[in-house]
Motif scaffolding. Structure first.
Motif, short mmCIF file in Angstrom:
data_model
loop_
_atom_site.label_atom_id
_atom_site.label_comp_id
_atom_site.label_asym_id
_atom_site.label_seq_id
_atom_site.Cartn_x
_atom_site.Cartn_y
_atom_site.Cartn_z
N LEU A 136 0.82 -1.21 0.00
CA LEU A 136 0.00 0.00 0.00
C LEU A 136 0.86 1.26 0.00
O LEU A 136 0.54 2.23 -0.69
CB LEU A 136 -0.94 0.00 1.19
CG LEU A 136 -2.10 -1.00 1.12
CD1 LEU A 136 -2.89 -0.99 2.41
CD2 LEU A 136 -2.99 -0.70 -0.06
N ALA A 137 1.95 1.25 0.75
CA ALA A 137 2.84 2.41 0.76
C ALA A 137 3.47 2.62 -0.62
O ALA A 137 3.54 3.75 -1.12
CB ALA A 137 3.92 2.24 1.82
N ALA B 173 2.21 1.64 -3.54
CA ALA B 173 1.17 2.09 -4.46
C ALA B 173 0.85 3.57 -4.24
O ALA B 173 0.62 4.31 -5.20
CB ALA B 173 -0.09 1.24 -4.27
N THR B 174 0.84 4.01 -2.99
CA THR B 174 0.58 5.41 -2.70
C THR B 174 1.67 6.30 -3.26
O THR B 174 1.40 7.35 -3.86
CB THR B 174 0.45 5.63 -1.18
OG1 THR B 174 -0.60 4.79 -0.69
CG2 THR B 174 0.16 7.07 -0.84
N ILE B 175 2.92 5.89 -3.09
CA ILE B 175 4.04 6.67 -3.64
C ILE B 175 3.97 6.70 -5.16
O ILE B 175 4.15 7.75 -5.78
CB ILE B 175 5.38 6.09 -3.14
CG1 ILE B 175 5.52 6.34 -1.64
CG2 ILE B 175 6.55 6.68 -3.90
CD1 ILE B 175 6.67 5.60 -0.99
N TRP C 37 1.30 6.39 -7.07
CA TRP C 37 0.17 7.25 -7.45
C TRP C 37 0.52 8.72 -7.28
O TRP C 37 0.18 9.55 -8.13
CB TRP C 37 -1.06 6.89 -6.61
CG TRP C 37 -2.19 7.82 -6.85
CD1 TRP C 37 -3.06 7.78 -7.90
CD2 TRP C 37 -2.56 8.94 -6.07
NE1 TRP C 37 -3.96 8.81 -7.80
CE2 TRP C 37 -3.67 9.54 -6.68
CE3 TRP C 37 -2.06 9.50 -4.90
CZ2 TRP C 37 -4.28 10.67 -6.15
CZ3 TRP C 37 -2.67 10.62 -4.38
CH2 TRP C 37 -3.76 11.19 -5.00
N ALA C 38 1.21 9.07 -6.19
CA ALA C 38 1.57 10.46 -5.94
C ALA C 38 2.54 10.97 -7.01
O ALA C 38 2.41 12.10 -7.48
CB ALA C 38 2.18 10.61 -4.55
#
Length: 83
Positions: free
Chosen positions: A28-29, A31-33, A35-36
């Motif tokens: 999840l971390a 994927a968040t990075i 996406w950002a």
């Protein structure tokens, strides 16, 4: 009384759950990075530029700059575009 057990009381199931949640957190971390970075990179430059996102003239200029077409092809295609 220890009742024949040893250790801190964490069972093998608890260890596996902790490992699974740890991996889930890392995914999840990541994927968040990802996406950002994609969200903030709206001004794309360089080899990853999508040539279909600009005007036909921009695409033609980009292809010439990359060396994908010759000057003759550039001139004839520019004439066909009417610009």
């Amino acid at each position: 009384m220890m009742n024949g057990s040893y250790g801190d009381g964490m069972t093998s199931g608890g260890v596996w759950m902790m490992a699974i949640f740890g991996l889930l957190f890392l995914v999840l971390a990541g994927a968040t990075i990802f996406w950002a970075i994609r969200a903030t990179g709206s001004e794309a430059t360089g080899p990853g530029v999508d040539p279909t996102s600009g005007s036909p003239r921009d695409v033609l200029d980009l292809r010439l700059a990359r060396g994908e077409i010759s000057r003759e092809e550039y001139g004839s295609t520019r004439t066909l575009l009417g610009r």
